[in-house]
Design an enzyme around this catalytic site. Structure first.
Site, mmCIF file in Angstrom:
data_model
loop_
_atom_site.group_PDB
_atom_site.id
_atom_site.type_symbol
_atom_site.label_atom_id
_atom_site.label_comp_id
_atom_site.label_asym_id
_atom_site.label_seq_id
_atom_site.Cartn_x
_atom_site.Cartn_y
_atom_site.Cartn_z
ATOM 1 C CD GLU A 60 12.352 4.636 -7.483
ATOM 2 O OE1 GLU A 60 13.035 4.312 -6.480
ATOM 3 O OE2 GLU A 60 12.453 5.749 -8.037
ATOM 4 C CG HIS A 129 18.863 9.405 -15.485
ATOM 5 N ND1 HIS A 129 19.866 9.261 -14.557
ATOM 6 C CD2 HIS A 129 17.783 9.849 -14.801
ATOM 7 C CE1 HIS A 129 19.420 9.622 -13.366
ATOM 8 N NE2 HIS A 129 18.157 9.971 -13.476
#
Lengths: 339, 364
Positions: A60, A129
């Site tokens: 990322e 998450h």
């Protein structure tokens, strides 16, 4: 007028903008050959090819930084985080690079790019998450922060975000990608920074954004059954914030509840409550209340998970309290599980 | 781009790819070399003045000087003058080598509105779009992934340009650096990565911050072409950066150059650099000073006499002094501009071809 899933509305926005402007490209994990982890980019590789719909390694920070550099050099990248939870390993590129380069270059290099992906509470995804990054990205000058609650707004706002000359953090939700809504066939854009009154009302204002808006609308319907007319305002953009819309509504209704994901502590709701009390103090008949995630990391088990985020019951309790009705509403100063 | 799902085409051992291209440029003419010498001398002189201005509190904050490393930026500029550059916080030398004037440099250090970044950036954030100088950055290693994006854009537009990305030996330990190498090689991007190994990451010598001290070996794990070279000979830097550029533009992928150099001053103005072994600086300056070596080449290979060299140095002195005077006499930024740099003004229409009626908020 077509009925589209939100993922289809987002895809339509990206497709149209990529057709319109060859400098737009989509990059992220699994966006191309896999057709997107949540199928938002389904079919786009086939249409646009590998140089414009680009799979990345699990990196990322690497591809967010690539996006920033490409934006400096005149492209309009759309960087997809498979979830905003993963943006934390790339957040330096969002905060220290994307948000600051226009300023520190003395206005020479602007960063026209979009960081997008699902954000906030999902279902049973556990602690790592389920984070809502709203308050984190909204904290910094230079970033725009945009979200939506239906397919119509998802389409119009994403198109504006892609055309915007600044970095935009576009917050989606994996829970609502399949949610259907009507989207006009004719192209349209929704300017960033404009709130939308979803339901007019005279008794109190409930401010919210993202998928919580739909829950708030359901709560408002219940309040209406009890004779309380709540005005529901979807902020849609946290940066820039449509302060005029907020103050206009609250000054009229004289009561305000802010409902959002993410935590109370230093959350976006705290900022809004502070501003409302500063600007609308003379119009307020009750303290501004907030309904947000409880101050705990997200547990996995359903019975616990459901207690964390905002809920209809918690919104009703807060609304009753600002209306001066007896209610076991929770107080910010305690961690009590109420109602 | 590499075809997706391509199998490894060679055994792992052969992934150590050395930059085998010969020197691509003709040797420097006398005037070219004199130009490089003058540029190095100007950078050094401006840096010396910056140090002086810092002690007088005309320059504030952090100030990282490039003295000793001049041959790296100037040699690289000699072969990539039209390309994109991006670098870290020790950026004064790179900015000037790439074409930022001494005036704009010094004015930025003084925090004036005539500075390269209008006084918004300061020492660590010199930018000049007109010469494709994409900035100096203060988060060690974080600008390295951005180089890939700049190269991505250049390639998408079919420009014959690379992105030259400078960083230090310290940055080569940062995660962002490793991610950037992986992506650059995967996408075969036209980037020349230049690790300026000056021996120290702030106060930590190389052998205490990395188990491998040839930092070009960082390329090996991703299959990137690499080379290590000594950086004090500006002509050698010019040739090898030109070779790296040629490789990167050929579609064969990026190159990692480790250019060994040395900084004469501390990490920043507040660092007296007492961690250096006694005599190390003196020895480097005696043997490997870029200015001394180039002066010798000018005299030996091109027959310049002392008077010619001194004339160049006199003009450098004048230009450096002028930069100080310019910076000092320039106006401060206008406080009325305080909020001008939050968002870039929208230059492309959001509504030109669009019916916004469906998007207006409902009136209540």
């Amino acid at each position: 007028m077509a009925t589209l899933q939100i993922r289809e509305a987002l895809r339509r926005a990206m497709r149209e903008e990529m057709i319109r402007d060859p400098s737009v490209f989509l990059m992220g994990e699994e966006v191309a050959h896999y057709n997107g982890a949540y199928k938002v980019s389904q079919g786009m590789l086939e249409e646009f090819g590998e140089l414009r719909v680009v799979d990345t390694p699990i990196s990322e920070g690497g591809f967010a930084g690539l996006g920033v550099g490409a934006a400096m050099a005149g492209m309009r990248p759309i960087i997809e985080f498979m979830t905003w939870n993963f943006s934390f390993v790339a957040i330096d590129q969002v905060i220290n690079s994307a948000a600051k380069i226009w300023q520190m270059s003395g206005g020479q290099y602007n960063i026209p790019m979009v960081f997008r992906g699902p954000n906030g509470l999902a279902e049973n995804l556990g602690s790592q998450h389920s984070t809502a990054v709203d308050s984190i990205v909204a904290h910094f000058p230079g970033l725009k922060v945009v979200t939506y609650c239906d397919a119509h707004d998802a389409y119009g706002l994403l198109k504006s975000a892609i055309r915007d000359d600044n970095p935009v953090c576009f917050l989606e939700s994996e829970l609502t990608y399949g949610q259907k809504g009507e989207v006009p066939d004719q192209e349209f854009l929704i300017p960033l920074g404009q709130a939308k009154v979803r339901r007019p009302g005279k008794d109190l204002t409930i401010l919210s954004w993202g998928k919580q808006v739909l829950m708030v609308e359901a709560a408002a319907a219940k309040l209406a059954e009890q004779g309380i007319e709540a005005e529901v305002v979807d902020l849609r953009s946290l940066r820039p914030l449509d302060q005029e819309a907020i103050y206009a509504s609250v000054s009229r209704t004289r009561r305000c509840v802010v409902v959002h994901e993410g935590y109370l502590f230093a959350g976006v709701g705290a900022e809004i409550a502070a501003r409302v009390q500063e600007v609308c103090f003379d119009h307020l008949d009750a303290p501004v209340l907030r309904v947000a995630n409880r101050d705990i990391n997200q547990p996995y088990a359903t019975v616990l998970e459901k207690l964390v985020g905002p809920s209809i019951d918690r919104v009703l309790a807060a609304a009753h309290r600002v209306m001066g009705k007896a209610s076991p509403a929770e107080s910010t100063g305690t961690n009590a599980l109420t109602p | 781009m590499k075809p997706e799902s391509a199998p490894p085409d060679e055994p792992v051992e052969s992934l150590d790819r050395l930059l085998r291209l010969p020197d691509p440029l003709p040797p420097c003419t006398r005037d070219e070399l004199l130009g490089l010498y003058r540029q190095m001398a100007l950078i050094r002189r401006v840096e010396e003045l910056a140090a002086k201005a810092y002690t007088q509190r005309k320059i504030l904050g952090f100030c990282h000087l490039y003295i000793g490393q001049e041959s790296v930026a100037v040699g690289a500029a000699a072969s990539t003058s039209d390309d994109y550059w991006i670098t870290a916080y020790r950026d004064h030398g790179h900015a000037m080598a790439k074409g930022v004037s001494a005036r704009a440099m010094m004015a930025e250090l003084f925090g004036k509105r005539t500075g390269a970044s209008q006084g918004q950036g300061g020492s660590m954030h010199i930018f000049d779009k007109s010469v494709r100088f994409m900035g100096g950055y203060g988060i060690v290693g974080a600008h390295v992934p951005m180089a890939n994006g700049i190269a991505w854009a250049a390639r998408a537009r079919e420009e014959e340009r690379v992105c030259v990305c400078f960083f230090g030996d310290g940055a080569a330990n940062q995660g962002a650096f490793f991610e950037a190498l992986c992506l650059a090689e995967l996408y075969r991007l036209p980037v020349v990565f230049i690790c300026e190994n000056n021996g120290y990451a702030m106060g930590t010598p190389l052998h205490r911050q990395s188990a491998v001290t040839d930092m070009s070996l960082r390329a090996r794990g991703v299959g990137m072409t690499r080379e290590q070279l000594a950086g004090w000979d500006v002509q050698r830097v010019r040739q090898r950066v030109a070779a790296a550029r040629q490789h990167a533009l050929s579609g064969q992928g990026p190159v990692l150059l480790e250019i060994v150099t040395y900084r004469y001053r501390g990490h920043s103005m507040s660092d007296p650099a007492k961690y250096r072994p006694a005599g190390e600086l003196e020895q480097v300056r005696e043997r490997n000073d870029p200015l001394t070596l180039t002066r010798r080449d000018l005299q030996k290979d091109h027959g310049l006499d002392d008077a010619a060299i001194e004339a160049v140095l006199a003009s450098v002195e004048e230009e450096a002094d002028d930069s100080w005077a310019f910076a000092e006499s320039s106006a401060e930024p206008d406080p009325a501009t305080l909020y001008d740099f939050v968002y870039a003004p929208q230059t492309t229409s959001l509504a030109a071809d669009t019916d916004l009626s469906a998007a207006r908020p409902q009136e209540s």
